[in-house]
Design a protein around this motif. Structure first.
Motif, PDB file in Angstrom:
ATOM      1  N   ARG A 110       0.814  -1.110   0.281  1.00 53.34           N
ATOM      2  CA  ARG A 110       0.099   0.031   0.091  1.00 53.34           C
ATOM      3  C   ARG A 110       0.815   1.160   0.017  1.00 53.34           C
ATOM      4  NH1 ARG A 110      -2.728  -0.919   4.055  1.00 53.34           N
ATOM      5  NH2 ARG A 110      -1.847   0.246   5.528  1.00 53.34           N
ATOM      6  N   ARG A 111       1.745   1.171   0.750  1.00 54.80           N
ATOM      7  CA  ARG A 111       2.947   2.400   0.935  1.00 54.80           C
ATOM      8  C   ARG A 111       3.410   2.506  -0.698  1.00 54.80           C
ATOM      9  NH1 ARG A 111       5.805   1.434   6.744  1.00 54.80           N
ATOM     10  NH2 ARG A 111       4.105   2.360   7.978  1.00 54.80           N
ATOM     11  N   LEU A 112       3.896   1.591  -1.360  1.00 55.35           N
ATOM     12  CA  LEU A 112       4.452   1.433  -2.528  1.00 55.35           C
ATOM     13  C   LEU A 112       3.565   2.322  -3.606  1.00 55.35           C
ATOM     14  CD1 LEU A 112       6.925   1.010  -4.686  1.00 55.35           C
ATOM     15  CD2 LEU A 112       5.832  -1.282  -5.041  1.00 55.35           C
ATOM     16  N   HIS A 113       2.235   1.663  -3.598  1.00 54.94           N
ATOM     17  CA  HIS A 113       1.350   2.436  -4.375  1.00 54.94           C
ATOM     18  C   HIS A 113       1.072   3.829  -4.156  1.00 54.94           C
ATOM     19  CE1 HIS A 113      -0.028  -0.925  -6.605  1.00 54.94           C
ATOM     20  NE2 HIS A 113       0.067  -1.753  -5.701  1.00 54.94           N
ATOM     21  N   ASP A 114       1.000   4.333  -2.888  1.00 49.57           N
ATOM     22  CA  ASP A 114       0.919   5.509  -2.371  1.00 49.57           C
ATOM     23  C   ASP A 114       1.830   6.650  -2.876  1.00 49.57           C
ATOM     24  OD1 ASP A 114      -1.455   5.189  -1.107  1.00 49.57           O
ATOM     25  OD2 ASP A 114      -0.661   4.895   0.909  1.00 49.57           O
ATOM     26  N   ARG A 115       3.213   6.050  -2.719  1.00 47.17           N
ATOM     27  CA  ARG A 115       4.284   6.609  -3.565  1.00 47.17           C
ATOM     28  C   ARG A 115       4.188   6.877  -4.683  1.00 47.17           C
ATOM     29  NH1 ARG A 115       7.262   3.550   0.469  1.00 47.17           N
ATOM     30  NH2 ARG A 115       8.190   2.053  -1.206  1.00 47.17           N
ATOM     31  N   LEU A 116       3.823   5.935  -5.412  1.00 46.96           N
ATOM     32  CA  LEU A 116       3.558   6.097  -7.026  1.00 46.96           C
ATOM     33  C   LEU A 116       2.472   6.814  -7.382  1.00 46.96           C
ATOM     34  CD1 LEU A 116       4.745   2.450  -7.892  1.00 46.96           C
ATOM     35  CD2 LEU A 116       6.173   4.347  -8.142  1.00 46.96           C
ATOM     36  N   GLY A 117       1.459   7.096  -6.602  1.00 46.03           N
ATOM     37  CA  GLY A 117       0.326   7.801  -6.980  1.00 46.03           C
ATOM     38  C   GLY A 117      -0.700   6.972  -7.270  1.00 46.03           C
ATOM     39  N   HIS A 118      -0.664   5.579  -7.205  1.00 49.38           N
ATOM     40  CA  HIS A 118      -1.621   4.869  -7.657  1.00 49.38           C
ATOM     41  C   HIS A 118      -2.962   4.739  -6.792  1.00 49.38           C
ATOM     42  CE1 HIS A 118       1.575   2.110  -9.607  1.00 49.38           C
ATOM     43  NE2 HIS A 118       1.659   3.425 -10.217  1.00 49.38           N
ATOM     44  N   ARG A 119      -4.027   4.595  -7.605  1.00 48.93           N
ATOM     45  CA  ARG A 119      -5.509   4.566  -6.485  1.00 48.93           C
ATOM     46  C   ARG A 119      -5.728   3.049  -6.556  1.00 48.93           C
ATOM     47  NH1 ARG A 119      -8.698   9.443  -9.720  1.00 48.93           N
ATOM     48  NH2 ARG A 119      -7.787  11.196  -8.708  1.00 48.93           N
ATOM     49  N   GLN A 120      -5.552   2.573  -5.441  1.00 43.21           N
ATOM     50  CA  GLN A 120      -5.952   0.967  -5.097  1.00 43.21           C
ATOM     51  C   GLN A 120      -7.133   0.533  -4.884  1.00 43.21           C
ATOM     52  OE1 GLN A 120      -2.802  -0.106  -2.055  1.00 43.21           O
ATOM     53  NE2 GLN A 120      -2.626  -1.913  -3.337  1.00 43.21           N
ATOM     54  N   PRO A 121      -7.903  -0.173  -5.716  1.00 41.06           N
ATOM     55  CA  PRO A 121      -9.220  -0.550  -5.236  1.00 41.06           C
ATOM     56  C   PRO A 121      -9.439  -1.033  -3.914  1.00 41.06           C
ATOM     57  CG  PRO A 121      -8.401  -1.716  -7.404  1.00 41.06           C
ATOM     58  CD  PRO A 121      -7.329  -0.895  -6.760  1.00 41.06           C
ATOM     59  N   GLY A 122     -10.564  -0.363  -3.310  1.00 41.03           N
ATOM     60  CA  GLY A 122     -10.716  -0.366  -1.793  1.00 41.03           C
ATOM     61  C   GLY A 122     -10.005   0.685  -0.948  1.00 41.03           C
ATOM     62  N   SER A 123      -9.541   1.192  -1.511  1.00 37.23           N
ATOM     63  CA  SER A 123      -8.745   2.606  -0.742  1.00 37.23           C
ATOM     64  C   SER A 123      -9.798   3.829  -0.904  1.00 37.23           C
ATOM     65  CB  SER A 123      -7.344   3.064  -1.561  1.00 37.23           C
ATOM     66  OG  SER A 123      -7.589   3.766  -2.623  1.00 37.23           O
ATOM     67  N   ALA A 129     -12.739   8.969  -5.885  1.00 33.25           N
ATOM     68  CA  ALA A 129     -12.442   9.092  -7.307  1.00 33.25           C
ATOM     69  C   ALA A 129     -13.690   8.557  -8.145  1.00 33.25           C
ATOM     70  CB  ALA A 129     -11.353   8.581  -7.785  1.00 33.25           C
ATOM     71  N   ARG A 130     -14.347   7.362  -7.728  1.00 38.48           N
ATOM     72  CA  ARG A 130     -15.507   6.669  -8.246  1.00 38.48           C
ATOM     73  C   ARG A 130     -16.643   7.568  -8.079  1.00 38.48           C
ATOM     74  NH1 ARG A 130     -16.081   0.556  -6.928  1.00 38.48           N
ATOM     75  NH2 ARG A 130     -17.692   0.834  -8.650  1.00 38.48           N
ATOM     76  N   LEU A 131     -16.721   7.982  -6.762  1.00 40.63           N
ATOM     77  CA  LEU A 131     -18.028   8.810  -6.605  1.00 40.63           C
ATOM     78  C   LEU A 131     -17.909  10.058  -7.529  1.00 40.63           C
ATOM     79  CD1 LEU A 131     -18.147   8.695  -2.776  1.00 40.63           C
ATOM     80  CD2 LEU A 131     -19.559   7.653  -4.057  1.00 40.63           C
ATOM     81  N   ASN A 132     -16.794  10.781  -7.610  1.00 39.76           N
ATOM     82  CA  ASN A 132     -16.792  11.860  -8.665  1.00 39.76           C
ATOM     83  C   ASN A 132     -16.744  11.369  -9.969  1.00 39.76           C
ATOM     84  OD1 ASN A 132     -15.571  14.934  -8.977  1.00 39.76           O
ATOM     85  ND2 ASN A 132     -14.117  13.698 -10.203  1.00 39.76           N
ATOM     86  N   LYS A 133     -16.596  10.343 -10.342  1.00 35.36           N
ATOM     87  CA  LYS A 133     -16.777  10.176 -11.727  1.00 35.36           C
ATOM     88  C   LYS A 133     -18.244   9.914 -12.088  1.00 35.36           C
ATOM     89  CE  LYS A 133     -15.147   6.596 -15.182  1.00 35.36           C
ATOM     90  NZ  LYS A 133     -14.239   5.483 -15.532  1.00 35.36           N
ATOM     91  N   ALA A 134     -18.948   9.176 -11.084  1.00 35.23           N
ATOM     92  CA  ALA A 134     -20.466   8.918 -10.914  1.00 35.23           C
ATOM     93  C   ALA A 134     -21.252  10.513 -10.952  1.00 35.23           C
ATOM     94  CB  ALA A 134     -20.759   8.019  -9.852  1.00 35.23           C
ATOM     95  N   GLY A 135     -20.427  11.463 -10.884  1.00 31.17           N
ATOM     96  CA  GLY A 135     -21.243  12.628 -10.819  1.00 31.17           C
ATOM     97  C   GLY A 135     -21.596  13.023  -9.576  1.00 31.17           C
ATOM     98  N   ILE A 136     -21.337  12.338  -8.324  1.00 32.38           N
ATOM     99  CA  ILE A 136     -21.672  12.871  -7.017  1.00 32.38           C
ATOM    100  C   ILE A 136     -20.666  13.913  -6.580  1.00 32.38           C
ATOM    101  CG2 ILE A 136     -21.879  12.109  -4.610  1.00 32.38           C
ATOM    102  CD1 ILE A 136     -22.491   9.490  -5.763  1.00 32.38           C
TER     103      ILE A 136
END
Length: 291
Positions: A110-123, A129-136
């Protein structure tokens, strides 16, 4: 019948193996330390018995060796009570140590993904980001949080077998395993391994099961010990992460911890007004001391 094995994509397998290499190394290290502790504390014969059971189990389960399965069955049926307890303890503690290594590896990834700026499913960041994409929009989300009430409730049970002394030793082992990624020199790693060896020895020398039943006061103390290790550390981070995703907005306090230990009136004859007063007083003391 031989068990089928997934073929998969070789390139994907290589990638997965590379990702899990630190996990495998941690499990091997902890397994080696545990084996050394068993040899030291119980003797060579006890260690060789545990190792024989392990080898036969691997041959039977992973290599489909029916002969190994029969040999394992004969070996286990012929064990004395003391040998049986020793084998059970060895494999139970190895399972505990492997779980610790897996938990630390999840943190590492998780820390590695955070450093790389990745958005892990479940985070949380992925969910927002999914809420924003859905227009909320932010206002809708904030209004929902303002009306929300999430209350994880901690419980206790008289059949709880995990002793606090065991938990304390395992927390210390988890911390030491987590430190290994940041060690730069052989001396530091040797010192870390020596500390791990001491904690695994402590674990082996501690009874897995308690001989006396917990009192209500014991249950209250046990549950309060979780707060500084988990909730008091992570809840501020949770709110901070939401506030970073919604800059300029005030996030309502929607998450509140709860527990009923010391005040449950479901027929426990040891609980009454005196235990409730004691539980409330101890919770107030514990909360102040942890801030």
């Amino acid at each position: 019948m031989p068990r089928s094995r997934p073929t998969g994509n070789p390139a994907h397998s290589d990638t997965a193996a590379q990702k899990n290499k630190p996990l495998v190394e941690d499990i091997r290290l902890l397994g080696r330390i545990l084996g050394d502790v068993i040899r030291e504390q119980e003797g060579v014969a006890a260690f060789e018995l545990v190792e024989r059971v392990r080898q036969l189990s691997v041959a039977y389960r992973l290599k489909d060796d029916a002969g190994a399965g029969r040999a394992l069955d004969r070996l286990l049926k012929g064990l004395s009570i003391d040998q049986t307890v020793s084998v059970i303890r060895a494999f139970s503690y190895f399972s505990h140590l492997a779980n610790i290594a897996e938990d630390r590896h999840h943190v590492r990834r998780r820390r590695l993904h955070d450093r790389l700026g990745h958005r892990q499913p479940g985070s949380l960041v992925h969910s927002l980001a999914r809420l924003n994409k859905a227009g909320i929009d932010a206002d809708t989300l904030l209004q929902t949080l303002q009306q929300a009430y999430v209350s994880p409730v901690l419980t206790a049970h008289p059949t709880e077998v995990q002793r606090k002394s065991i938990l304390d030793a395992e927390f210390a082992i988890a911390r030491l395993v987590g430190e290994r990624d940041g060690l730069a020199t052989d001396r530091e790693r040797d010192d870390n391994e020596a500390a791990l060896r001491a904690r695994v020895t402590q674990l082996w020398q501690t009874r897995m099961l308690r001989y006396t039943r917990l009192t209500v006061a014991d249950e209250v103390e046990n549950v309060l010990s979780y707060y500084p290790l988990t909730f008091l550390r992570q809840l501020p981070r949770l709110y901070a992460e939401i506030e970073r995703a919604l800059p300029g907005h005030v996030v309502a306090p929607f998450l509140r911890m709860g527990h009923w230990i010391g005040g449950d009136r479901d027929g426990n004859p040891n609980v009454g007004a005196h235990t409730m007063r004691a539980a409330l007083a101890r919770q107030a003391e514990g909360s102040c001391a942890s801030i």
